[in-house]
Design an enzyme around this catalytic site. Structure first.
Site, PDB file in Angstrom:
ATOM      1  N   CYS A 106       0.836  -1.204   0.000  1.00  0.00           N
ATOM      2  CA  CYS A 106       0.000   0.000   0.000  1.00  0.00           C
ATOM      3  C   CYS A 106       0.870   1.252   0.000  1.00  0.00           C
ATOM      4  CB  CYS A 106      -0.931  -0.014   1.196  1.00  0.00           C
ATOM      5  SG  CYS A 106      -2.034  -1.448   1.214  1.00  0.00           S
TER       6      CYS A 106
ATOM      7  N   SER B  49      -4.765   0.574  11.586  1.00  0.00           N
ATOM      8  CA  SER B  49      -3.955   0.429  10.380  1.00  0.00           C
ATOM      9  C   SER B  49      -3.118   1.678  10.179  1.00  0.00           C
ATOM     10  CB  SER B  49      -4.877   0.218   9.173  1.00  0.00           C
ATOM     11  OG  SER B  49      -4.198   0.457   7.966  1.00  0.00           O
TER      12      SER B  49
END
EC number: 4.2.1.9
Length: 598
Positions: free
Chosen positions: A232, A511
């Site tokens: 990511c 996260s």
């Protein structure tokens, strides 16, 4: 050098930078006979009494000459079902080729992995943090059981990096981490090809249920958010931990910035062979590199970049593997003296692809070193100091807007705050960039499962102007188990436009893609009877990120009454790997490790 020739044939400034950064690893002139580099593998390749071991190695294709060479275990966190990891098998093959060219014998092996992005918002997320321990255990097991002399590990997704580094710290043989690399930004056709990423996909749900976007736009976002392989792209957990590894000296220069599938990443893989040979010759091991000063550098870089709260858990755990004790107070001390200067997602605008274009992590480290924020004297996997490595890189590109000068920071102190108080006596970790304010007082809404909160949000139970502290509990190391990440709830809050009205507090984790007024890692956790287990709807909670306090405004008499009638719920799992994890895992403030004697 072959890898430099490879780079020279590529066009562009980035490729030239990579060539400069990787030069100096040519070791073909080293005579392996002059210095015994196979001191571990010789245990099975040397003695006549180990003839059966040798027979099995011959069966793998080794010849007489190979038996005398040092053996390198090449660990890959490869599996097909995740963009962060799907390309790592190929990178492992490239590393093996570089190892072979360096005159060593390489053996590839694999670990497991869990995709945080795929498991997020489901019970599968309970397996995520645990996967860090399994990755560390598996690499340690193969390295020790097979008697390999050195290790190159290739991680991709969030928990991969700390898992690899923990293993390296445990077995303490010459080791290098090769990060799988970051994904490129996606683009949304329905939004004029605006750049998007995985967090855009998470936030699209909150935007959809509040009517900000329609169904075709929502589907367009999730269809185009992830254009291919790589981790990511923002300064989320994967890029945070890869950057930390580079700051500590456990990767070749530039590793954390080179994009997945790029010529720079391929060249790095080949260069790892010569570099690991040099580490064998010089007998430089992870515990020589991962010193307290190296961890300080990693913490400083994390604060300047606005990195993930998960870095706190992971750096504490990695430090333990090399015999160093890091505490929450160490992070707060670094945060107090380190400005936040990076305009990167999730709280900012840019992703790693953009940072690479202006010089990448090496140029950031060079700037921080020039300003006296990091120690350049630490040895690294190149055999040189960090400062020596950085000399081969350019300064940050002139006119760039991603990294602000220290004189004009986004926030004068770090974004990670360690909060203590009546609600978190042993500490908690907040991610507060300043955009959401520094103080928050609101009434508690308590949920014992994250999906119960999502359902309440869908029913429209949270309004703008009403200050609410959402508590999602029984999500800690033991209670979750595995400290599930709350990206689904935090993204839904931001997508619904409630970022300034709703604070989110949990004994679970967040996260690296989360942003908002977020507090996690609350210790003691609810499962063991921490104060968070006693909170009731309507209780007033005060959060002060200036004084670093987190308090439940309920008098002690009432708390004693609640405590007297509270009973711990049973563990959620009565067999299997999560039961083993829940029984053995330490507290969040101690890194949530499973190999502690405490």
């Amino acid at each position: 050098m072959m890898f430099c020739k490879l780079l020279r044939c590529q066009n562009g400034i980035a490729s030239k930078r990579a060539a400069l950064s990787l030069k100096g690893f040519k070791t073909s002139s080293i005579n392996l006979v002059e210095k015994k580099l196979n001191k571990y593998s010789e245990t099975i390749t040397g003695p006549k009494s180990q003839g059966a071991s040798q027979a099995m190695l011959y069966a793998t294709g080794l010849n007489e000459e190979d038996m005398k060479k040092p053996q390198v275990g090449i660990a890959s966190c490869w599996y097909e079902g995740n963009p962060c990891n799907m390309h790592l098998l190929d990178l492992g093959r490239r590393v093996k080729e570089g190892v072979k060219k360096a005159g060593l014998t390489g053996f590839q092996f694999n670990t497991i992995g869990v995709s945080d992005g795929i498991s997020m918002g489901t019970t599968g997320m309970r397996y995520s943090l645990q996967s860090r321990e399994i990755i560390a255990d598996s690499i340690e097991t193969v390295m020790q059981g097979q008697w390999y002399d050195a290790n190159v590990s290739i991680p991709g997704c969030d928990k991969n990096m700390p898992g690899c580094l923990i293993a390296m710290g445990r077995f303490n043989r010459p080791s290098i981490m090769v990060y799988g690399g970051s994904i490129r930004a996606g683009h949304s056709p329905c939004q004029n090809n605006a750049p998007i990423d995985i967090v855009s996909a998470f936030q699209s749900y909150g935007e959809f249920i509040t009517g900000k976007i329609d169904e075709p736009t929502r589907h367009d976002i999730i269809r185009h958010a992830c254009p291919g392989g790589g981790a990511c792209g923002g300064m989320y957990t994967a890029n945070t931990m890869a950057s930390c590894a580079e700051a500590m000296g456990m990767t070749l220069p530039g590793s954390s910035s080179y994009l997945a599938g790029s010529p720079e990443k391929f060249a790095e893989c080949e260069a790892a062979g010569s570099a690991i040979k040099r580490l064998l010759v010089d007998d430089i091991k992870p515990r020589d590199i991962m010193t307290r000063s190296a961890f300080e550098n990693a913490m400083v870089l994390t604060m300047t970049l606005g990195g993930s709260t998960n870095s706190v858990l992971h750096l504490i755990a990695i430090a333990k593997s090399v015999g160093i004790t890091l505490t929450l107070d160490d992070f707060q001390a670094v945060s107090n003296r380190t400005p936040f200067i990076a305009d990167m997602k999730p709280s900012g605008k840019y992703v790693m692809e953009d940072l690479f274009a202006i010089g990448g992590i090496p140029s950031v480290l060079k700037y921080l070193h020039a300003e006296g924020l990091i120690d350049g004297s630490n040895i690294t996997v190149t055999g040189k100091t960090l400062a020596e490595n950085l000399r081969g890189f350019k300064d940050l590109a002139e006119g760039q807007k991603i990294i602000r000068p220290l004189s004009n920071p986004i926030k004068t102190e770090g974004h990670l705050r360690v909060l203590r108080g009546s609600l978190a006596p042993e500490g908690s970790v907040a991610k507060i960039t300043g955009k959401e304010g520094l103080n928050f007082t609101g009434k508690a809404r308590v949920f014992d499962a994250e999906n119960d909160f999502i359902a309440a949000l869908e029913r429209g139970e949270f309004k703008k102007g009403e200050k609410t502290v959402v508590i999602i509990r029984f999500e800690g190391p033991k209670g979750g188990p595995g400290m599930p990440e709350m990206l689904k709830p935090s993204s839904a809050i931001m997508g619904a436009g409630l970022g300034k009205d709703v604070a989110l507090l949990t004994d679970g984790r967040f996260s690296g893609g989360s942003h908002g007024f977020l507090i996690g890692h609350v210790d003691p956790e609810a499962q063991v009877g921490g104060p968070i287990a006693l909170v009731q709807d309507g209780d007033v909670i005060e959060i002060n990120a200036v004084k670093n306090t987190l308090d439940l405004m309920v008098d002690e008499k009432e708390m004693a009454r609640r405590r007297s009638v509270w009973k711990a719920p049973p563990l959620k799992y009565q067999q299997g790997t999560l039961l083993k994890y829940a029984r053995n895992v330490s507290t969040a403030s101690k890194g949530a490790v499973t190999d502690s004697l405490e």
